[in-house]
Design an enzyme around this catalytic site. Structure first.
Site, PDB file in Angstrom:
ATOM      1  N   GLU A  51       0.873  -1.169   0.000  1.00 19.17           N
ATOM      2  CA  GLU A  51       0.000   0.000   0.000  1.00 19.17           C
ATOM      3  C   GLU A  51       0.910   1.219   0.000  1.00 19.17           C
ATOM      4  O   GLU A  51       1.638   1.467   0.971  1.00 19.17           O
ATOM      5  CB  GLU A  51      -0.931   0.060   1.212  1.00 19.17           C
ATOM      6  CG  GLU A  51      -1.874   1.257   1.103  1.00 19.17           C
ATOM      7  CD  GLU A  51      -2.638   1.594   2.376  1.00 19.17           C
ATOM      8  OE1 GLU A  51      -3.427   2.566   2.335  1.00 19.17           O
ATOM      9  OE2 GLU A  51      -2.433   0.929   3.413  1.00 19.17           O
ATOM     10  N   ASP A  76       5.168   4.639   3.535  1.00 24.26           N
ATOM     11  CA  ASP A  76       4.926   6.064   3.687  1.00 24.26           C
ATOM     12  C   ASP A  76       6.188   6.692   4.267  1.00 24.26           C
ATOM     13  O   ASP A  76       7.071   5.973   4.757  1.00 24.26           O
ATOM     14  CB  ASP A  76       3.724   6.325   4.611  1.00 24.26           C
ATOM     15  CG  ASP A  76       3.011   7.632   4.282  1.00 24.26           C
ATOM     16  OD1 ASP A  76       3.686   8.674   4.230  1.00 24.26           O
ATOM     17  OD2 ASP A  76       1.776   7.617   4.078  1.00 24.26           O
ATOM     18  N   ASP A 125      -2.491  12.203  -2.552  1.00 24.52           N
ATOM     19  CA  ASP A 125      -2.586  13.594  -2.959  1.00 24.52           C
ATOM     20  C   ASP A 125      -2.737  13.623  -4.486  1.00 24.52           C
ATOM     21  O   ASP A 125      -1.876  13.098  -5.199  1.00 24.52           O
ATOM     22  CB  ASP A 125      -1.313  14.332  -2.546  1.00 24.52           C
ATOM     23  CG  ASP A 125      -1.366  15.831  -2.820  1.00 24.52           C
ATOM     24  OD1 ASP A 125      -2.149  16.261  -3.682  1.00 24.52           O
ATOM     25  OD2 ASP A 125      -0.591  16.560  -2.186  1.00 24.52           O
ATOM     26  N   LYS A 129      -1.971  20.743  -9.318  1.00 25.61           N
ATOM     27  CA  LYS A 129      -1.276  21.783 -10.064  1.00 25.61           C
ATOM     28  C   LYS A 129      -0.522  21.183 -11.246  1.00 25.61           C
ATOM     29  O   LYS A 129       0.088  20.114 -11.133  1.00 25.61           O
ATOM     30  CB  LYS A 129      -0.310  22.525  -9.140  1.00 25.61           C
ATOM     31  CG  LYS A 129      -1.009  23.310  -8.033  1.00 25.61           C
ATOM     32  CD  LYS A 129      -0.004  24.052  -7.173  1.00 25.61           C
ATOM     33  CE  LYS A 129      -0.710  24.845  -6.073  1.00 25.61           C
ATOM     34  NZ  LYS A 129       0.250  25.572  -5.213  1.00 25.61           N
ATOM     35  N   ASP A 161     -10.993   9.881  -3.876  1.00 26.10           N
ATOM     36  CA  ASP A 161     -12.153  10.764  -3.927  1.00 26.10           C
ATOM     37  C   ASP A 161     -11.996  11.792  -5.037  1.00 26.10           C
ATOM     38  O   ASP A 161     -12.924  12.565  -5.298  1.00 26.10           O
ATOM     39  CB  ASP A 161     -12.301  11.500  -2.603  1.00 26.10           C
ATOM     40  CG  ASP A 161     -11.145  12.457  -2.371  1.00 26.10           C
ATOM     41  OD1 ASP A 161      -9.984  11.976  -2.332  1.00 26.10           O
ATOM     42  OD2 ASP A 161     -11.366  13.676  -2.245  1.00 26.10           O
TER      43      ASP A 161
END
Length: 242
Positions: A51, A76, A125, A129, A161
């Protein structure tokens, strides 16, 4: 740095499930576990699932509970967030869970060719941009990294999302002629045919997004042996939600 964060960092060092390579151990060289995660870390020959951007490790822990016959590694760089997953895995004595604290840019120093069976990317994220497109975890630059360790026939899951990231990734799939196995632009409105874990597991972020009325999307695709990927021409619709 707050005392609570320092406490979590120190506690991370005591977790047997937590791997925290030093910068010099992964920058421009292979880490000692590369190619040996099954033998030296998990001590079994079960499939390995990553993950990426695991945050608190909600999905890593949830998947490991659902599939004890597989090994799961949450990746992470945020040690204070990963503490939660490490604490849970330690308290529950979970043998099929690991957490790897590193930058995803170094991922090829950590996993060998064919060593990983699946990749999950949950609520990353979206890097909206234009000058940050290359930092999207489904951008060609990152797919090229995954292609070096994902086994033949391995799959990538994206749950987000961000409709922008969802449709951008679909355009990457199309531009590179990858295999799109499942595509759903609202998993709770159209749940038919989705894997059980897509609906059964919810991260902290997902619960928040649902409370805000956002649609949750899902993609499952394979890389088809492609090693070099092109950036698609992608012009999102004006009405597309972020």
């Amino acid at each position: 740095m707050g005392k609570n964060k320092i406490k979590k960092f120190r506690e991370n060092e005591t977790f047997g499930c937590m791997v925290q390579p030093l910068f010099e151990e992964v920058f421009s060289q292979d880490y000692k576990l590369k190619g040996y995660w099954r033998r030296d870390f998990f001590r079994n020959e079960n499939p390995i699932v990553l993950e990426l951007g695991c945050g608190r490790g909600d999905y890593t822990i949830g998947l490991a509970r659902m599939y004890p016959e597989k090994n799961f590694i949450g990746v992470d760089v945020k040690g204070a967030r990963m503490w939660r997953g490490g604490r849970t895995a330690t308290d529950e004595r979970m043998k099929n869970v690991g957490f790897l604290r590193t930058r995803i840019e170094f991922i090829n120093s950590l996993f060998a060719e064919g060593e990983v069976d699946e990749v999950w990317i949950t609520f990353p994220d979206p890097q909206l941009k234009r000058n940050r497109i290359k930092k999207r975890l489904t951008a060609p630059l990152f797919l090229a990294r995954y292609a070096r360790f994902l086994k033949e026939g391995g799959v990538i899951h994206l749950k987000t999302d961000s409709s922008h990231l969802h449709y951008y990734t679909k355009s990457v799939i199309e531009a590179n002629r990858l295999s799109e196995y499942i595509a759903c632009d609202d998993i709770y409105a159209r749940p038919q045919g989705l894997p059980e874990e897509v609906l059964a597991l919810q991260t902290t972020y997902e619960k928040r997004f649902l409370s805000e009325g956002k649609a949750i999307t899902y993609l499952q695709f394979g890389l088809n042996g492609v090693e070099e990927f092109v950036e698609p021409v992608f012009e999102p619709d004006e009405h597309m939600a972020e």
